[in-house]
Design a protein around this motif. Structure first.
Motif, mmCIF file in Angstrom:
data_model
loop_
_atom_site.group_PDB
_atom_site.id
_atom_site.type_symbol
_atom_site.label_atom_id
_atom_site.label_comp_id
_atom_site.label_asym_id
_atom_site.label_seq_id
_atom_site.Cartn_x
_atom_site.Cartn_y
_atom_site.Cartn_z
ATOM 1 N N ALA A 10 0.825 -1.204 0.000
ATOM 2 C CA ALA A 10 0.000 0.000 0.000
ATOM 3 C C ALA A 10 0.862 1.258 0.000
ATOM 4 N N VAL A 11 1.924 1.266 0.827
ATOM 5 C CA VAL A 11 2.813 2.423 0.883
ATOM 6 C C VAL A 11 3.518 2.627 -0.449
ATOM 7 N N LEU A 12 3.997 1.529 -1.044
ATOM 8 C CA LEU A 12 4.695 1.627 -2.320
ATOM 9 C C LEU A 12 3.754 2.130 -3.417
ATOM 10 N N ALA A 13 2.518 1.633 -3.425
ATOM 11 C CA ALA A 13 1.544 2.085 -4.420
ATOM 12 C C ALA A 13 1.264 3.571 -4.273
ATOM 13 N N LEU A 14 1.112 4.040 -3.037
ATOM 14 C CA LEU A 14 0.867 5.462 -2.801
ATOM 15 C C LEU A 14 2.047 6.307 -3.265
ATOM 16 N N VAL A 15 3.266 5.834 -2.991
ATOM 17 C CA VAL A 15 4.454 6.574 -3.419
ATOM 18 C C VAL A 15 4.505 6.662 -4.945
ATOM 19 N N LEU A 16 4.210 5.553 -5.622
ATOM 20 C CA LEU A 16 4.250 5.551 -7.081
ATOM 21 C C LEU A 16 3.186 6.475 -7.669
ATOM 22 N N VAL A 17 1.991 6.465 -7.077
ATOM 23 C CA VAL A 17 0.934 7.363 -7.551
ATOM 24 C C VAL A 17 1.343 8.814 -7.329
ATOM 25 N N PHE A 18 1.968 9.109 -6.191
ATOM 26 C CA PHE A 18 2.419 10.474 -5.922
ATOM 27 C C PHE A 18 3.476 10.906 -6.948
ATOM 28 N N VAL A 19 4.436 10.022 -7.236
ATOM 29 C CA VAL A 19 5.469 10.351 -8.224
ATOM 30 C C VAL A 19 4.832 10.586 -9.591
ATOM 31 N N SER A 20 3.890 9.717 -9.969
ATOM 32 C CA SER A 20 3.194 9.895 -11.245
ATOM 33 C C SER A 20 2.458 11.226 -11.283
ATOM 34 N N THR A 21 1.860 11.605 -10.153
ATOM 35 C CA THR A 21 1.133 12.877 -10.087
ATOM 36 C C THR A 21 2.073 14.054 -10.320
ATOM 37 N N VAL A 22 3.208 14.049 -9.644
ATOM 38 C CA VAL A 22 4.173 15.143 -9.807
ATOM 39 C C VAL A 22 4.676 15.204 -11.243
ATOM 40 N N VAL A 23 5.007 14.043 -11.815
ATOM 41 C CA VAL A 23 5.544 13.983 -13.187
ATOM 42 C C VAL A 23 4.538 14.531 -14.191
ATOM 43 N N HIS A 24 3.261 14.240 -14.002
ATOM 44 C CA HIS A 24 2.257 14.676 -14.978
ATOM 45 C C HIS A 24 1.738 16.084 -14.699
ATOM 46 N N VAL A 25 1.637 16.443 -13.417
ATOM 47 C CA VAL A 25 1.085 17.755 -13.080
ATOM 48 C C VAL A 25 2.032 18.876 -13.489
ATOM 49 N N THR A 26 3.328 18.639 -13.441
ATOM 50 C CA THR A 26 4.293 19.695 -13.791
ATOM 51 C C THR A 26 4.103 20.199 -15.217
ATOM 52 N N PRO A 27 4.147 19.334 -16.258
ATOM 53 C CA PRO A 27 3.890 19.856 -17.610
ATOM 54 C C PRO A 27 2.458 20.345 -17.788
ATOM 55 N N LEU A 28 1.530 19.768 -17.029
ATOM 56 C CA LEU A 28 0.137 20.212 -17.126
ATOM 57 C C LEU A 28 0.018 21.670 -16.696
ATOM 58 N N PHE A 29 0.707 22.050 -15.619
ATOM 59 C CA PHE A 29 0.673 23.437 -15.157
ATOM 60 C C PHE A 29 1.312 24.377 -16.186
ATOM 61 N N VAL A 30 2.384 23.920 -16.821
ATOM 62 C CA VAL A 30 3.059 24.754 -17.832
ATOM 63 C C VAL A 30 2.101 25.047 -18.992
ATOM 64 N N VAL A 31 1.446 23.995 -19.490
ATOM 65 C CA VAL A 31 0.510 24.173 -20.604
ATOM 66 C C VAL A 31 -0.664 25.043 -20.180
ATOM 67 N N ALA A 32 -1.164 24.824 -18.963
ATOM 68 C CA ALA A 32 -2.282 25.635 -18.469
ATOM 69 C C ALA A 32 -1.895 27.105 -18.363
ATOM 70 N N PHE A 33 -0.662 27.377 -17.957
ATOM 71 C CA PHE A 33 -0.186 28.764 -17.859
ATOM 72 C C PHE A 33 -0.150 29.412 -19.245
ATOM 73 N N VAL A 34 0.347 28.675 -20.238
ATOM 74 C CA VAL A 34 0.380 29.195 -21.614
ATOM 75 C C VAL A 34 -1.035 29.480 -22.100
ATOM 76 N N LYS A 35 -1.946 28.561 -21.818
ATOM 77 C CA LYS A 35 -3.341 28.732 -22.247
ATOM 78 C C LYS A 35 -3.964 29.969 -21.603
ATOM 79 N N ALA A 36 -3.655 30.191 -20.310
ATOM 80 C CA ALA A 36 -4.231 31.341 -19.606
ATOM 81 C C ALA A 36 -3.670 32.667 -20.105
ATOM 82 N N CYS A 37 -2.399 32.658 -20.526
ATOM 83 C CA CYS A 37 -1.739 33.906 -20.945
ATOM 84 C C CYS A 37 -2.047 34.276 -22.391
ATOM 85 N N LEU A 38 -2.163 33.282 -23.256
ATOM 86 C CA LEU A 38 -2.376 33.533 -24.686
ATOM 87 C C LEU A 38 -3.834 33.276 -25.028
ATOM 88 N N ARG A 39 -4.555 34.322 -25.345
ATOM 89 C CA ARG A 39 -5.996 34.205 -25.594
ATOM 90 C C ARG A 39 -6.304 33.937 -27.058
#
Length: 307
Positions: A10-39
């Protein structure tokens, strides 16, 4: 030793999900920032496509990790067709937070990316709140009767927020997810409601009718989803701890009543009565279906996303 291994898993699964979240959320925030700035519309469309791609990858990776870390089997039965370019209103019963990763595993890249209506407080969940905002999840602020009595000017704001959210979905393939009971099923809530159903809480027709009316012909059909845990109601800890042997999911595609597309639930009593009768009918059938789906485990009818 078995308890220790389950906790370690259970601990290992949670750690892997957390790592996956960080890996995917980082580029997601970058793209979202571009979308918000460029209309500029073409750039925003490309950003939307990229955001959905990142989110689907995120779900696929999490599903693959759960498949490797657990023995949970999802048995799926589908009545109808699932199309990636479809436009669906997805209605489901709600028992536990586990329902969400199960639904994502079942529907990811089979229908358009699922978007849930979320309580406004969830915006402040670290990482996930901003990710949901970037992916255009509708945030709903609900007011108690006491608050509305003190501040009547707040009446209707949640409905207006729903309308604005739905406007974003009129011109793209979309799957709008609605847990019709409005909350997770517990024995205490079932008793408090004096629910007429054995395995369900009372459905709330207003939100469903409003989404249908707001999107109109932009919706293709309803996907009526029934989720059952034959081993009993389970938690996220049970999922990560490999204590859910099987989940059964029944999906059926249904037409949308024309009266709900064109009528007003709030101002037309006839439309309100028809919407409530339609939802109550779905829930009566779902209650009977759940009774049949709670039988002992059987071989899967379709390969499971979890293996």
């Amino acid at each position: 030793m078995r308890i220790f291994l389950n906790r370690l898993r259970a601990v290992l699964a949670l750690v892997l999900v957390f790592v996956s979240t960080v890996v995917h959320v980082t580029p997601l925030f970058v793209v979202a920032f571009v979308k918000a700035c460029l209309r500029i519309r073409p750039i925003r469309q490309v950003c939307d496509w990229m955001l959905i791609g990142i989110a689907e990858s995120w779900i696929a990776v999490n599903t693959a990790m759960l498949r490797l870390m657990t023995h949970t089997r999802i048995t799926i039965e589908v009545e109808g067709q699932l199309r990636y370019d479809g436009r669906y209103l997805v209605l489901a019963n709600h028992q536990t937070w586990t329902d969400i990763p199960i639904l994502q595993a079942v529907f990811n890249r089979r229908i358009p990316f699922l978007r849930f209506f979320l309580k406004s407080q969830l915006f402040w969940v670290p990482l996930l709140g901003l990710a949901w905002w970037a992916l255009d999840f509708p945030f709903m602020k609900r007011y108690s009767k006491e608050t509305l009595a003190k501040h009547p000017e707040l009446a209707g704001r949640d409905i207006e927020a729903t309308r604005r959210a739905c406007e974003k979905f009129r011109h793209i393939p979309v799957s709008v997810m609605n847990f019709v009971e409005g909350t997770r099923l517990t024995p205490a809530k079932h008793r408090k409601q004096e629910s007429p159903y054995l395995y369900l809480l009372r459905p709330k027709a207003g939100g469903v009718a409003f989404v249908i009316n707001a999107l109109g012909d932009a919706l293709q059909s309803v996907l009526d989803v029934t989720i059952v845990y034959p081993g009993g109601r389970s938690t996220m800890q049970d999922l990560f701890g490999d204590r859910i042997p099987e989940v059964r999911v029944h999906i059926r595609e249904l037409p949308i009543p024309e009266a709900l597309k064109n009528g007003s639930y709030e101002s037309d009593p006839a439309v309100r009565e028809q919407a409530q009768a339609w939802i109550n009918g779905l829930w009566e059938e779902k209650d009977r279906r759940i009774a049949g789906m709670r039988t002992p485990a059987q071989p899967p009818r379709r390969p499971s996303p979890f293996g």
